[in-house]
Each structure stands twice: as C-alpha cells, then as structure tokens.
Design a protein around this motif. Structure first.
Motif, PDB file in Angstrom:
ATOM      1  N   UNK A 276      -4.421   7.400   3.445  1.00  0.00           N
ATOM      2  CA  UNK A 276      -3.082   7.308   4.042  1.00  0.00           C
ATOM      3  C   UNK A 276      -2.111   6.644   3.068  1.00  0.00           C
ATOM      4  N   UNK A 277      -2.570   5.583   2.400  1.00  0.00           N
ATOM      5  CA  UNK A 277      -1.723   4.906   1.419  1.00  0.00           C
ATOM      6  C   UNK A 277      -1.369   5.852   0.274  1.00  0.00           C
ATOM      7  N   UNK A 278      -2.326   6.674  -0.146  1.00  0.00           N
ATOM      8  CA  UNK A 278      -2.038   7.665  -1.188  1.00  0.00           C
ATOM      9  C   UNK A 278      -0.969   8.647  -0.707  1.00  0.00           C
ATOM     10  N   UNK A 279      -1.115   9.126   0.521  1.00  0.00           N
ATOM     11  CA  UNK A 279      -0.136  10.056   1.084  1.00  0.00           C
ATOM     12  C   UNK A 279       1.256   9.436   1.126  1.00  0.00           C
ATOM     13  N   UNK A 280       1.351   8.202   1.594  1.00  0.00           N
ATOM     14  CA  UNK A 280       2.637   7.513   1.670  1.00  0.00           C
ATOM     15  C   UNK A 280       3.208   7.262   0.279  1.00  0.00           C
TER      16      UNK A 280
ATOM     17  N   UNK B 169      -3.799  -4.312  -3.731  1.00  0.00           N
ATOM     18  CA  UNK B 169      -3.951  -2.889  -3.377  1.00  0.00           C
ATOM     19  C   UNK B 169      -2.654  -2.120  -3.616  1.00  0.00           C
ATOM     20  N   UNK B 170      -1.562  -2.854  -3.872  1.00  0.00           N
ATOM     21  CA  UNK B 170      -0.311  -2.189  -4.238  1.00  0.00           C
ATOM     22  C   UNK B 170      -0.425  -1.483  -5.587  1.00  0.00           C
ATOM     23  N   UNK B 171      -1.572  -1.622  -6.244  1.00  0.00           N
ATOM     24  CA  UNK B 171      -1.804  -0.855  -7.473  1.00  0.00           C
ATOM     25  C   UNK B 171      -1.796   0.642  -7.192  1.00  0.00           C
ATOM     26  N   UNK B 172      -2.087   1.050  -5.953  1.00  0.00           N
ATOM     27  CA  UNK B 172      -2.136   2.485  -5.642  1.00  0.00           C
ATOM     28  C   UNK B 172      -0.756   3.127  -5.798  1.00  0.00           C
ATOM     29  N   UNK B 173       0.304   2.652  -5.096  1.00  0.00           N
ATOM     30  CA  UNK B 173       1.624   3.253  -5.357  1.00  0.00           C
ATOM     31  C   UNK B 173       2.128   3.016  -6.778  1.00  0.00           C
ATOM     32  N   UNK B 174       1.769   1.892  -7.392  1.00  0.00           N
ATOM     33  CA  UNK B 174       2.149   1.672  -8.786  1.00  0.00           C
ATOM     34  C   UNK B 174       1.598   2.776  -9.678  1.00  0.00           C
ATOM     35  N   UNK B 175       0.323   3.075  -9.522  1.00  0.00           N
ATOM     36  CA  UNK B 175      -0.320   4.084 -10.359  1.00  0.00           C
ATOM     37  C   UNK B 175       0.218   5.479 -10.059  1.00  0.00           C
ATOM     38  N   UNK B 176       0.504   5.762  -8.796  1.00  0.00           N
ATOM     39  CA  UNK B 176       1.086   7.063  -8.450  1.00  0.00           C
ATOM     40  C   UNK B 176       2.455   7.215  -9.118  1.00  0.00           C
ATOM     41  N   UNK B 177       3.261   6.164  -9.095  1.00  0.00           N
ATOM     42  CA  UNK B 177       4.579   6.208  -9.732  1.00  0.00           C
ATOM     43  C   UNK B 177       4.452   6.442 -11.235  1.00  0.00           C
ATOM     44  N   UNK B 178       3.562   5.701 -11.884  1.00  0.00           N
ATOM     45  CA  UNK B 178       3.379   5.874 -13.327  1.00  0.00           C
ATOM     46  C   UNK B 178       2.804   7.256 -13.652  1.00  0.00           C
TER      47      UNK B 178
ATOM     48  N   UNK C 255      -4.296  -1.766   5.534  1.00  0.00           N
ATOM     49  CA  UNK C 255      -3.551  -1.540   6.773  1.00  0.00           C
ATOM     50  C   UNK C 255      -2.129  -2.078   6.655  1.00  0.00           C
ATOM     51  N   UNK C 256      -1.983  -3.268   6.090  1.00  0.00           N
ATOM     52  CA  UNK C 256      -0.656  -3.859   5.936  1.00  0.00           C
ATOM     53  C   UNK C 256       0.197  -3.036   4.967  1.00  0.00           C
ATOM     54  N   UNK C 257      -0.395  -2.610   3.855  1.00  0.00           N
ATOM     55  CA  UNK C 257       0.349  -1.800   2.882  1.00  0.00           C
ATOM     56  C   UNK C 257       0.815  -0.488   3.507  1.00  0.00           C
ATOM     57  N   UNK C 258      -0.029   0.118   4.344  1.00  0.00           N
ATOM     58  CA  UNK C 258       0.360   1.365   5.012  1.00  0.00           C
ATOM     59  C   UNK C 258       1.502   1.128   5.994  1.00  0.00           C
ATOM     60  N   UNK C 259       1.449   0.051   6.746  1.00  0.00           N
ATOM     61  CA  UNK C 259       2.543  -0.283   7.657  1.00  0.00           C
ATOM     62  C   UNK C 259       3.866  -0.400   6.904  1.00  0.00           C
ATOM     63  N   UNK C 260       3.834  -1.153   5.816  1.00  0.00           N
ATOM     64  CA  UNK C 260       5.056  -1.409   5.048  1.00  0.00           C
ATOM     65  C   UNK C 260       5.580  -0.132   4.403  1.00  0.00           C
ATOM     66  N   UNK C 261       4.695   0.623   3.781  1.00  0.00           N
ATOM     67  CA  UNK C 261       5.141   1.815   3.060  1.00  0.00           C
ATOM     68  C   UNK C 261       5.607   2.898   4.037  1.00  0.00           C
ATOM     69  N   UNK C 262       4.977   2.979   5.199  1.00  0.00           N
ATOM     70  CA  UNK C 262       5.447   3.928   6.221  1.00  0.00           C
ATOM     71  C   UNK C 262       6.873   3.580   6.634  1.00  0.00           C
TER      72      UNK C 262
END
Length: 420
Positions: free
Chosen positions: A90-94, A301-310, A136-143
């Motif tokens: 879900x975090x990857x999708x967001x 775990x915010x490394x996931x959106x960081x890596x997607x952005x890069x 779970x918290x990262x998904x809440x925030x990014x959603x």
C-alpha cells in the motif's frame, strides 16, 4: 514474473527470519497496553518482555491496541507480519501516486515487487521483526497528503497518526507553511479530538502521560545507541556521551529549519520542478525522522517513497537522448538504496557501552541514516535551485513579484528604443 520474484523473495525472507529469530517485542508491548486499558490497570506502570519495556505512546494509541488482546501471540505474529507486508505494498502504491510514476499500467507490477523485495530494506526488515506500526502510520499520512487540497476532510488522517505517535504532527506544520491552512487546522483539531477521547476514557493515564511520562526519555531508550538514527543520536555517539546537550539541540534546530524550508520551497516551486510536491513531502518526512530525539532504525520506513522518487528521477534521466543525458540520479539512487540495504549500524561493535566509544571510522556506518537523510535534503535544495535558475526564476520570490516576471535592470530601461 514479478509475482514469482516477489514470492521467492518472501520465502527467502521467511527462512532468514526463522533462523535469525523474531521476538516481535513491540507487538507484545502493544498487546500489553491494550490489556491494561481493557482491564483497568495502570497503563504506564506496566513492564513487559525480558527487557522490561514500558508503554510510551499516548493513551489514545493504547485504546486502539485493545483488539490485539482478543487473539493469542502465535496468531498475532502471523497476522501482523502479513498485514505489514500488505501495508508495504500500500505504501508503494501511495508513493507511486505521490510521484506520479511509473505509468498507471505498470504500477501494479511495482507494488508487487516492492512488497516482495522491500522486506530487505533495513527499516522494513526491522519493522517486521519487532511487529511495529510504522508502515500503518506512513500509509495514513501519505494517503492524506495524496488527497486533493480542496477536500474539507484533508488532514484528518495526519491528526489521527499524530494522536497515535506524536512525530507525524510535523506534517501538519508542513501543510501550514505550504499554505494549506485549513488542512493543517483539520489535522490539529483531529489531534485534539484524540486527546479528548483519551482524557475521557483514561483520565489518569492522560494526565500522567502529558505531565510526566512524555518528558522521561529513559522510558523510550538510550540516546547514544546505534539503534537511534536521529541527529541527536549521531551527535551523542560523536561526542561519546549519553547526553549530547545543547550541541545536539542546536544541530536538531538547524536541521528542522533547513528541512522544513526546503520542503516548503520544493512545494512552492512545483510550477518549475517536476514532482515538486513529492520532493516536499519526502523532505518533510526526512526532517521529522532526523529531528526526533530518538528515531529507531525502523522509523525510517519513509525510505520507500524516497527511493520511489529517486527512481523516477533516474528513469527520466535515462529516457533523455544520449547526447544530453547526464549520469546524476542513477548514482544517487544506487547510493541511497545501498544505505538502506546495508544494515551498517548493526555491523559496528556496539554491545554493552561500546556505542559511547566508537572510533572515528565507525561513526559513519553507525550514523548512516542521519547522513543519508541530510544528504537527501541537500540534494533536494540543489534540485529546486537548479530548476528555478533554468526557468529564469529568482531563487526566492519577493512578495511584489509575479510568477514568470523577471526583474529589469536600470540599463535595460535605458536601452529601450522608441517604436515607430
């Protein structure tokens, strides 16, 4: 093919996990907190596991943990691990939505690959090992951040996340300084609502948390250990002390101001900066983790959106014609990925009190996330500045300037010729 790769990776992860051992101690603490609420016991007096761990979250969070008491530990270990793998997807999708990359038809493949391969990222690996709630918290925030700014309810999920664990409150600040005042106030009011619910149901625990336990850092853990990947933790190890004092506070303040300023700058430069909002959100997230007094490795775990952005920047770079292509984003992506795959803080000798006596050569691997996060903020600032210069825009627009307006020099006024 992507599903097969993800499945093989998850089987390998399960095998490694079996031999490494996973205590899921944080899950045990959450369950104990829920039990204390359900049975009317003193929430902040509990001590569980062999490490005598206490409750550290607000009473509202403990109330949400009550359902974990309905199941045995064996079932919870499986359910929470599986749930976290799903949340990773879900975090990857967001993250893909935030970055608007790759093409929509390719995103399901990306979600499957991140869910399967992302378990090897150290912050994710440790989140799964401890049974943490970071994903779970990262998904809440990014959603919430992915929702249109015009939505009246935007900010609610951020407020709930802050009510569970205070650090997400920085995203309300990010909303405020980027001009989304209503969403910021919605987040703040939602947070106050979580406080009110906690006070109504657990008045004694609420009073104790907000007047005493919140300020007792010894309940959370030691500042100087390598587990703590915040600026304060890095400074403590550098100074060989458990209390880094004013220097660490000043360093954190500088990072807070610089990080939030860069986040706001990226957001406000979205006209010229591709993925400007994604850069802003990632800078805010990195800043939040850096300036928290204690940021365990699994908080990253915010490394996931960081890596997607890069990865999006690297893909755009690679798609350019060879004659104008530069090799910039692919090395940055590779180094960032290496940092989060390295487990380097666990490799340096750190048992006992060795965290306070690390030699110079061990300081870098022991502080790999603060260094990576600080470098990310610097790269973001350079990125914004470069795009604004390329567009002929001032780095910081003065209040009287309009977008696209270029200030004229006195000479340009004098050199004008009359027409006709």
């Amino acid at each position: 093919m992507a599903s097969a790769v993800a499945l093989v990776s998850l089987i390998a992860y399960a095998t490694v996990r079996h031999f490494v051992g996973t205590s899921m101690v944080d899950m045990v603490v959450y369950r104990a907190e829920g039990s204390a609420v359900a049975h009317g016991r003193d929430l902040y007096a509990l001590r569980v596991t062999e490490w005598k761990l206490p409750a550290t979250y607000p009473p509202f969070a403990a109330m949400l943990f009550v359902p974990t008491t309905w199941f045995g530990l064996g079932f919870l270990r499986v359910a929470i691990t599986a749930g976290n793998v799903v949340l990773l997807g879900v975090l990857a999708h967001l993250s893909f939505r935030l970055v608007d990359w790759p093409r929509r038809d390719l995103r399901p493949i990306g979600v499957v690959l991140v869910a399967g391969l992302g378990v090897w990222l150290e912050p994710v690996f440790t989140t799964l090992r401890y049974g943490q709630i970071n994903l779970a918290l990262a998904c809440l925030i990014l959603w919430d951040l992915n929702r249109p700014d015009g939505r009246r309810s935007k900010g609610i999920a951020i407020g709930i996340a802050a009510g569970i664990k205070l650090t997400p409150g920085l995203f309300a600040v990010y909303l405020l300084i980027t001009g989304r005042v209503r969403a910021a106030f919605v987040a703040g009011l939602t947070f106050l609502a979580t406080f009110a619910v906690g006070a109504a149901v657990l008045p004694g625990a609420t009073w104790g948390f907000w007047t005493k336990y919140l300020y007792d850092s010894s309940r959370v853990g030691k500042t100087e250990i390598v587990d703590n990947q915040s600026v304060r933790g890095a400074v403590a190890r550098l100074l060989h002390t458990a209390d880094p004092g004013t220097l660490a506070t000043l360093a954190g303040a500088v990072v807070a101001v610089a990080g939030l300023a860069t986040a706001a700058w990226a957001h406000r430069s979205a006209r010229w900066l591709p993925r400007g909002e994604a850069w802003g959100v990632c800078c805010a997230a990195v800043t939040a983790v850096l300036i928290s007094p204690i940021s365990w490795t699994h908080h990253w775990v915010w490394c996931v959106p960081m890596l997607v952005l890069l990865a999006a920047e690297a893909a755009h770079e690679r798609s350019r014609p060879a004659s104008v292509r530069r090799l910039r984003w692919r090395p940055i992506l590779a180094l960032t990925l290496l940092a989060f795959l390295s487990f380097s803080m666990w490799i340096v000798p750190h048992k006992g009190d060795l965290d306070q006596h690390l030699p110079a050569l061990h300081q870098v691997p022991a502080a790999v996330y603060p260094l990576t996060g600080t470098a990310f903020l610097a790269v973001a600032a350079f990125r914004v500045a470069a795009r604004r210069r390329a567009a002929g825009e001032p780095l910081v627009r003065l209040p009287q300037q309009r977008p696209g307006a270029r200030p004229e020099s006195p000479r340009s006024q004098d050199d004008r010729q009359p027409v006709g």
